[in-house]
Each structure stands twice: as C-alpha cells, then as structure tokens.
Scaffold this active site. Structure first.
Site, PDB file in Angstrom:
ATOM      1  N   HIS A 150       0.926  -1.431   0.003  1.00  0.00           N
ATOM      2  CA  HIS A 150      -0.033  -0.042  -0.084  1.00  0.00           C
ATOM      3  C   HIS A 150       1.002   1.322  -0.038  1.00  0.00           C
ATOM      4  O   HIS A 150       1.837   1.374   0.848  1.00  0.00           O
ATOM      5  CB  HIS A 150      -0.602  -0.018   1.158  1.00  0.00           C
ATOM      6  CG  HIS A 150      -2.043   0.893   0.999  1.00  0.00           C
ATOM      7  ND1 HIS A 150      -2.951   1.272   2.315  1.00  0.00           N
ATOM      8  CD2 HIS A 150      -2.856   1.328   0.034  1.00  0.00           C
ATOM      9  CE1 HIS A 150      -3.990   1.942   1.725  1.00  0.00           C
ATOM     10  NE2 HIS A 150      -3.805   1.833   0.531  1.00  0.00           N
ATOM     11  N   ASP A 154      -5.748   4.225   3.937  1.00  0.00           N
ATOM     12  CA  ASP A 154      -7.100   4.486   3.709  1.00  0.00           C
ATOM     13  C   ASP A 154      -7.791   4.924   4.869  1.00  0.00           C
ATOM     14  O   ASP A 154      -7.805   4.369   5.894  1.00  0.00           O
ATOM     15  CB  ASP A 154      -7.770   3.346   3.304  1.00  0.00           C
ATOM     16  CG  ASP A 154      -7.124   2.462   1.942  1.00  0.00           C
ATOM     17  OD1 ASP A 154      -6.644   3.606   1.087  1.00  0.00           O
ATOM     18  OD2 ASP A 154      -7.363   1.457   1.545  1.00  0.00           O
ATOM     19  N   HIS A 229     -14.059   4.505   0.461  1.00  0.00           N
ATOM     20  CA  HIS A 229     -13.010   4.902   1.269  1.00  0.00           C
ATOM     21  C   HIS A 229     -12.213   6.021   0.623  1.00  0.00           C
ATOM     22  O   HIS A 229     -12.510   6.453  -0.617  1.00  0.00           O
ATOM     23  CB  HIS A 229     -12.112   3.906   1.793  1.00  0.00           C
ATOM     24  CG  HIS A 229     -11.335   3.307   0.824  1.00  0.00           C
ATOM     25  ND1 HIS A 229     -11.543   2.533  -0.072  1.00  0.00           N
ATOM     26  CD2 HIS A 229     -10.038   3.669   0.514  1.00  0.00           C
ATOM     27  CE1 HIS A 229     -10.707   2.151  -1.054  1.00  0.00           C
ATOM     28  NE2 HIS A 229      -9.697   2.932  -0.648  1.00  0.00           N
ATOM     29  N   HIS A 231      -8.318   7.162  -0.125  1.00  0.00           N
ATOM     30  CA  HIS A 231      -7.072   6.826  -0.243  1.00  0.00           C
ATOM     31  C   HIS A 231      -6.372   8.063  -0.409  1.00  0.00           C
ATOM     32  O   HIS A 231      -6.615   8.967  -0.769  1.00  0.00           O
ATOM     33  CB  HIS A 231      -6.718   5.978  -1.591  1.00  0.00           C
ATOM     34  CG  HIS A 231      -5.327   5.685  -1.722  1.00  0.00           C
ATOM     35  ND1 HIS A 231      -4.595   4.601  -1.176  1.00  0.00           N
ATOM     36  CD2 HIS A 231      -4.267   6.275  -2.259  1.00  0.00           C
ATOM     37  CE1 HIS A 231      -3.290   4.705  -1.346  1.00  0.00           C
ATOM     38  NE2 HIS A 231      -3.234   5.592  -2.194  1.00  0.00           N
TER      39      HIS A 231
END
Length: 257
Positions: A150, A154, A229, A231
């Site tokens: 990642h 998030d 969501h 990011h």
C-alpha cells in the site's frame, strides 16, 4: 594773522562741545536700559560744569551700585531663563525619541506576531476526513496493489463524505488516475504533495489555491477498490512512486491519526 590758544592754560570747552559729549554718553547708555536712571546725573553734571575747572577730558559718569545690581540681576535672570529653556527643549527631545523608540518596538512586536500567526496559519494541517480512522495502513501487503504494498493509507468513509485539503497549497492534478479512480493532487506550501483517491466527486481545478480544511471533493469507490473509502498519500513529487509515510507526515504537522 592767525590766533592760537595760549599754551599752559586750559580753555573752557564751548556749550556745543559739552552737549556733544553728553549726547554720546547718553547714546552709549541707551543699550543698557538705564537711560532714565542716568538722565538726572547727566543734567546735574551739565548744570554744575560752570563751577568746575575744565580739564579737556570727556566727563565720566559713574553708575550707582543699585543700578549695577539690577543689571546683573537682569542678566542672571536671562541666563537662567535661557538655561531652563535649553533643559526643557532637551527633555522634550528625549521624551520624543523615547516615544518613537517605544512605538517602533511595539510596531515591530506586532509585525512579528502577525508573521508568526500567518506562518502558523499557512502551516496548519487537518486530517483529510473528519472524525474517521485509518482502515488500511501504509505499506500493507496485498495482491490488490500492483506494487505489492500500500502506497498510502485508507480512511474509513461512506460514499459522499466530505474530503478536505490537509493544508494550504495549489492543485496540480485532477481527474482520472487509473487504479486511483478520480483523484486530486495538491502541491503543499512546504513543497511536498498530497494525493486523494477513489473520489466520487471533484470540487477543485488545476491551478486553484486551497486552504486548510477546505472541501475539495467527496469520497467514493472509483478505480481499483473493494468499497468506498478515501485513499490518501504524501509524496515528494506529484507522481506515483515518490510516496512517504503519510501517518508520520501528518503527525509532523500536528495531526494524529
């Protein structure tokens, strides 16, 4: 045949000569301010001149002690007045300079305070989503991401939640960002960049200035995502691959997430 005065004998000066001498004496005394005080002695001298043997010298009039004392007192008073005026002027000048110095100091203090307040304002940060939490951490591993980990964090957010600029900056990118879906990239005032992805709506345009906490879009589920969501990334450049730890970034600006 010429006639000459006999030698060895003083001749009495004429009335014209005596008067001329007296006028000269009075004129000389006029500047002292005591003509009135000396006029009577001068006339008395004129009235008695016939009873005194003439010497041929200009008569000298003595000033009484009381008149001399008055002149001295007047001169001393003038001197004291001049000194007092000089002291007063010096005190006023010193007070003026002191007031100017104090005003300058106060003005500089206000300017410093204003600059500091502006600096704090320009460097104030907030979380991109209010009253939320980090649902997926930085560098988390998963096959969902092409890099294998990642590149941001998030924030939990339902679709349509207000997304805020974390600080002051200028929008440098908006629109479709591939796996990021609808995204916004902002160049922050400190030279770093922040990225907001998976948006359902974009509310700013390239070149626009934004301020801390300003709404720039709405969260969503666009791009490569399993659900709505936000990011969020912190970067050293506007491009993918220059990411830095966003949690540490926000905390360095006073935002705990």
């Amino acid at each position: 045949m010429a006639f000459m005065c006999a030698t060895g004998k003083h001749r009495r000066p004429s009335r014209i000569k005596r008067s001329t001498a007296q006028v000269a004496g009075v004129a000389a005394l006029a500047t002292t301010g005591v003509i009135g005080a000396l006029a009577a002695p001068a006339l008395a001298a004129d009235n008695s001149v016939d009873a005194v043997e003439q010497t041929g010298f200009t008569p000298v009039i003595s000033i009484g002690d009381s008149i001399a004392e008055k002149i001295d007192a007047q001169a001393e008073a003038q001197k004291q007045a001049a000194e007092e005026a000089a002291r007063k002027k010096a005190a006023e000048e010193a007070a003026r300079k002191k007031a100017e110095a104090l005003a300058k100091k106060e003005r500089e203090a206000k300017e410093r305070a204003a600059r500091e307040a502006e600096r704090k304002r320009l460097n104030s940060f907030v979380a991109p989503i209010s009253d939320s939490y980090v649902s997926t951490g930085y560098k988390a591993s998963s096959s969902l991401w092409s890099s294998g980990s990642h590149t941001g964090i998030d924030f939990h957010a339902a679709s349509g939640t207000s997304v805020h600029a974390v600080g002051y900056g200028t929008v440098v990118q908006t629109g479709w960002g591939g796996a990021y879906g609808n995204q916004i990239v902002i160049r922050m005032n400190d030279g770093t960049y922040t990225q907001y992805g998976h948006l359902s709506s974009i509310g700013v345009s390239v070149g626009q200035k934004v301020v801390t906490g300003q709404q720039i879009g709405l969260s969503g589920s666009t791009g490569n995502t399993t659900g709505p969501h936000l990011h969020f990334e912190a970067r050293t450049t506007p491009e993918y691959g220059s990411d830095i730890d966003p949690v540490a970034y926000l905390r360095s600006h006073g935002v705990n997430v």
